[in-house]
Design a protein around this motif. Structure first.
Motif, PDB file in Angstrom:
ATOM      1  N   ASP A 169     -13.170  -1.824   2.747  1.00 56.22           N
ATOM      2  CA  ASP A 169     -13.100  -2.029   1.303  1.00 56.22           C
ATOM      3  C   ASP A 169     -11.746  -1.475   0.848  1.00 56.22           C
ATOM      4  O   ASP A 169     -11.412  -0.328   1.157  1.00 56.22           O
ATOM      5  CB  ASP A 169     -14.237  -1.260   0.635  1.00 56.22           C
ATOM      6  CG  ASP A 169     -14.217  -1.360  -0.859  1.00 56.22           C
ATOM      7  OD1 ASP A 169     -13.323  -0.737  -1.487  1.00 56.22           O
ATOM      8  OD2 ASP A 169     -15.095  -2.037  -1.421  1.00 56.22           O
ATOM      9  N   ASP A 189     -11.096  -6.553 -11.770  1.00 59.57           N
ATOM     10  CA  ASP A 189     -11.960  -5.772 -10.892  1.00 59.57           C
ATOM     11  C   ASP A 189     -11.496  -6.097  -9.472  1.00 59.57           C
ATOM     12  O   ASP A 189     -11.414  -7.267  -9.093  1.00 59.57           O
ATOM     13  CB  ASP A 189     -13.415  -6.195 -11.091  1.00 59.57           C
ATOM     14  CG  ASP A 189     -14.398  -5.459 -10.190  1.00 59.57           C
ATOM     15  OD1 ASP A 189     -13.996  -4.946  -9.123  1.00 59.57           O
ATOM     16  OD2 ASP A 189     -15.585  -5.427 -10.540  1.00 59.57           O
ATOM     17  N   TYR A 190     -11.197  -5.079  -8.694  1.00 61.71           N
ATOM     18  CA  TYR A 190     -10.632  -5.335  -7.367  1.00 61.71           C
ATOM     19  C   TYR A 190     -11.559  -6.158  -6.482  1.00 61.71           C
ATOM     20  O   TYR A 190     -11.097  -6.831  -5.555  1.00 61.71           O
ATOM     21  CB  TYR A 190     -10.249  -4.015  -6.678  1.00 61.71           C
ATOM     22  CG  TYR A 190     -11.382  -3.286  -6.013  1.00 61.71           C
ATOM     23  CD1 TYR A 190     -11.684  -3.521  -4.670  1.00 61.71           C
ATOM     24  CD2 TYR A 190     -12.138  -2.349  -6.696  1.00 61.71           C
ATOM     25  CE1 TYR A 190     -12.718  -2.834  -4.047  1.00 61.71           C
ATOM     26  CE2 TYR A 190     -13.171  -1.664  -6.075  1.00 61.71           C
ATOM     27  CZ  TYR A 190     -13.449  -1.910  -4.752  1.00 61.71           C
ATOM     28  OH  TYR A 190     -14.474  -1.232  -4.140  1.00 61.71           O
ATOM     29  N   ARG A 191     -12.862  -6.142  -6.740  1.00 61.68           N
ATOM     30  CA  ARG A 191     -13.806  -6.889  -5.901  1.00 61.68           C
ATOM     31  C   ARG A 191     -13.884  -8.362  -6.266  1.00 61.68           C
ATOM     32  O   ARG A 191     -14.568  -9.146  -5.606  1.00 61.68           O
ATOM     33  CB  ARG A 191     -15.193  -6.260  -6.011  1.00 61.68           C
ATOM     34  CG  ARG A 191     -15.231  -4.854  -5.432  1.00 61.68           C
ATOM     35  CD  ARG A 191     -16.448  -4.146  -5.864  1.00 61.68           C
ATOM     36  NE  ARG A 191     -16.297  -3.864  -7.306  1.00 61.68           N
ATOM     37  CZ  ARG A 191     -16.932  -2.916  -7.945  1.00 61.68           C
ATOM     38  NH1 ARG A 191     -17.800  -2.182  -7.339  1.00 61.68           N
ATOM     39  NH2 ARG A 191     -16.733  -2.732  -9.236  1.00 61.68           N
ATOM     40  N   TYR A 219      -7.883   2.742   0.510  1.00 57.97           N
ATOM     41  CA  TYR A 219      -6.628   3.149  -0.117  1.00 57.97           C
ATOM     42  C   TYR A 219      -6.746   4.492  -0.827  1.00 57.97           C
ATOM     43  O   TYR A 219      -5.846   5.330  -0.732  1.00 57.97           O
ATOM     44  CB  TYR A 219      -6.148   2.061  -1.091  1.00 57.97           C
ATOM     45  CG  TYR A 219      -4.785   2.324  -1.661  1.00 57.97           C
ATOM     46  CD1 TYR A 219      -3.682   2.457  -0.842  1.00 57.97           C
ATOM     47  CD2 TYR A 219      -4.607   2.441  -3.035  1.00 57.97           C
ATOM     48  CE1 TYR A 219      -2.423   2.705  -1.359  1.00 57.97           C
ATOM     49  CE2 TYR A 219      -3.353   2.678  -3.564  1.00 57.97           C
ATOM     50  CZ  TYR A 219      -2.262   2.811  -2.724  1.00 57.97           C
ATOM     51  OH  TYR A 219      -1.026   3.063  -3.250  1.00 57.97           O
ATOM     52  N   SER A 220      -7.834   4.741  -1.521  1.00 58.73           N
ATOM     53  CA  SER A 220      -7.985   5.988  -2.275  1.00 58.73           C
ATOM     54  C   SER A 220      -8.049   7.210  -1.362  1.00 58.73           C
ATOM     55  O   SER A 220      -7.818   8.331  -1.818  1.00 58.73           O
ATOM     56  CB  SER A 220      -9.222   5.933  -3.167  1.00 58.73           C
ATOM     57  OG  SER A 220     -10.407   5.853  -2.397  1.00 58.73           O
ATOM     58  N   TRP A 278      -1.718   1.044  -7.050  1.00 59.58           N
ATOM     59  CA  TRP A 278      -3.005   0.336  -7.070  1.00 59.58           C
ATOM     60  C   TRP A 278      -3.062  -0.597  -8.274  1.00 59.58           C
ATOM     61  O   TRP A 278      -3.431  -1.773  -8.142  1.00 59.58           O
ATOM     62  CB  TRP A 278      -4.148   1.339  -7.103  1.00 59.58           C
ATOM     63  CG  TRP A 278      -5.499   0.699  -7.225  1.00 59.58           C
ATOM     64  CD1 TRP A 278      -6.260   0.616  -8.351  1.00 59.58           C
ATOM     65  CD2 TRP A 278      -6.244   0.032  -6.212  1.00 59.58           C
ATOM     66  NE1 TRP A 278      -7.438  -0.057  -8.089  1.00 59.58           N
ATOM     67  CE2 TRP A 278      -7.449  -0.423  -6.780  1.00 59.58           C
ATOM     68  CE3 TRP A 278      -6.014  -0.223  -4.863  1.00 59.58           C
ATOM     69  CZ2 TRP A 278      -8.414  -1.109  -6.057  1.00 59.58           C
ATOM     70  CZ3 TRP A 278      -6.985  -0.915  -4.147  1.00 59.58           C
ATOM     71  CH2 TRP A 278      -8.158  -1.348  -4.735  1.00 59.58           C
ATOM     72  N   ASP A 279      -2.714  -0.090  -9.440  1.00 57.25           N
ATOM     73  CA  ASP A 279      -2.729  -0.910 -10.657  1.00 57.25           C
ATOM     74  C   ASP A 279      -1.772  -2.092 -10.536  1.00 57.25           C
ATOM     75  O   ASP A 279      -2.083  -3.192 -10.996  1.00 57.25           O
ATOM     76  CB  ASP A 279      -2.366  -0.065 -11.880  1.00 57.25           C
ATOM     77  CG  ASP A 279      -3.428   0.971 -12.214  1.00 57.25           C
ATOM     78  OD1 ASP A 279      -4.578   0.845 -11.736  1.00 57.25           O
ATOM     79  OD2 ASP A 279      -3.097   1.927 -12.952  1.00 57.25           O
ATOM     80  N   TRP A 328     -10.431  -0.379  -1.989  1.00 56.99           N
ATOM     81  CA  TRP A 328     -10.408   0.834  -2.816  1.00 56.99           C
ATOM     82  C   TRP A 328     -10.811   2.065  -2.002  1.00 56.99           C
ATOM     83  O   TRP A 328     -10.147   3.098  -2.055  1.00 56.99           O
ATOM     84  CB  TRP A 328     -11.314   0.703  -4.033  1.00 56.99           C
ATOM     85  CG  TRP A 328     -11.470   2.022  -4.727  1.00 56.99           C
ATOM     86  CD1 TRP A 328     -12.570   2.819  -4.717  1.00 56.99           C
ATOM     87  CD2 TRP A 328     -10.474   2.716  -5.474  1.00 56.99           C
ATOM     88  NE1 TRP A 328     -12.329   3.969  -5.428  1.00 56.99           N
ATOM     89  CE2 TRP A 328     -11.034   3.936  -5.905  1.00 56.99           C
ATOM     90  CE3 TRP A 328      -9.157   2.432  -5.815  1.00 56.99           C
ATOM     91  CZ2 TRP A 328     -10.330   4.860  -6.663  1.00 56.99           C
ATOM     92  CZ3 TRP A 328      -8.454   3.355  -6.583  1.00 56.99           C
ATOM     93  CH2 TRP A 328      -9.036   4.548  -6.995  1.00 56.99           C
ATOM     94  N   TYR A 361       0.809  -1.218   0.000  1.00 59.68           N
ATOM     95  CA  TYR A 361       0.000   0.000   0.000  1.00 59.68           C
ATOM     96  C   TYR A 361       0.849   1.278   0.000  1.00 59.68           C
ATOM     97  O   TYR A 361       0.705   2.118  -0.876  1.00 59.68           O
ATOM     98  CB  TYR A 361      -0.948   0.009   1.195  1.00 59.68           C
ATOM     99  CG  TYR A 361      -1.880  -1.173   1.230  1.00 59.68           C
ATOM    100  CD1 TYR A 361      -2.888  -1.317   0.279  1.00 59.68           C
ATOM    101  CD2 TYR A 361      -1.757  -2.161   2.202  1.00 59.68           C
ATOM    102  CE1 TYR A 361      -3.749  -2.406   0.298  1.00 59.68           C
ATOM    103  CE2 TYR A 361      -2.611  -3.248   2.243  1.00 59.68           C
ATOM    104  CZ  TYR A 361      -3.600  -3.366   1.281  1.00 59.68           C
ATOM    105  OH  TYR A 361      -4.452  -4.445   1.300  1.00 59.68           O
ATOM    106  N   GLN A 371      -2.054   5.711  -7.951  1.00 58.21           N
ATOM    107  CA  GLN A 371      -2.777   4.925  -8.956  1.00 58.21           C
ATOM    108  C   GLN A 371      -1.866   3.860  -9.534  1.00 58.21           C
ATOM    109  O   GLN A 371      -2.296   2.736  -9.789  1.00 58.21           O
ATOM    110  CB  GLN A 371      -3.307   5.818 -10.082  1.00 58.21           C
ATOM    111  CG  GLN A 371      -4.165   5.057 -11.078  1.00 58.21           C
ATOM    112  CD  GLN A 371      -5.460   4.528 -10.477  1.00 58.21           C
ATOM    113  OE1 GLN A 371      -6.197   5.268  -9.834  1.00 58.21           O
ATOM    114  NE2 GLN A 371      -5.754   3.257 -10.694  1.00 58.21           N
TER     115      GLN A 371
END
Length: 99
Positions: free
Chosen positions: A65, A92-94, A70-71, A81-82, A67, A19, A78
Motif C-alpha cells: 500500500d 484519495d490515494y486509494r 511511504y509513511s 506525498w501531496d 501510504w 518517493y 508530506q
C-alpha cells in the motif's frame, strides 16, 4: 504509457524518484515507472497511476500500500506525498485511475 506521457511524468517529478527525490544511482538509465497503486490492487500502469521510482524505492515498495510503505520511510515528506497525489489527480490515494 506513450513516450510523451512517460517523458511528461518524469518531468512532473524533476526527472527523479517521486518517493525519495533521488536519481537512480544503481544504473545510468532513467528510473523505471512504478505502479503507484500496485497491480495486486487491481491497477494498471496508466498515466494516473505511474510515478518514476529509483531502484531502491521500486524494489522496496513492491506491491505494498503506497501510504503505509511511504509513511514508514526515513525520507517521508508530506509535501512530496501531496505532490504525488496532485500530479496523479487523486483526492484519495486509494482512488483507482482508468486513464
Amino acid at each position: 504509457l506513450t513516450a510523451d506521457q512517460d517523458r511528461q511524468r518524469r518531468e512532473d517529478f524533476d526527472c527523479a524518484c517521486a518517493y525519495c527525490g533521488q536519481p537512480d544511482l544503481v544504473s545510468s538509465k532513467k528510473p523505471p515507472m512504478d505502479h503507484f497503486l500496485p497491480l495486486s490492487f487491481g491497477n494498471a500502469l496508466t498515466l494516473g497511476n505511474a510515478v518514476p521510482a529509483c531502484h531502491a524505492c521500486n524494489t522496496s515498495k513492491i506491491d505494498a500500500d503506497p501510504w503505509i510503505w511511504y509513511s514508514r520511510q526515513s525520507f517521508f515528506s508530506q509535501e512530496r506525498w501531496d505532490r504525488m497525489l496532485m500530479v496523479l489527480g487523486k483526492e484519495d490515494y486509494r482512488q483507482m485511475t482508468l486513464i
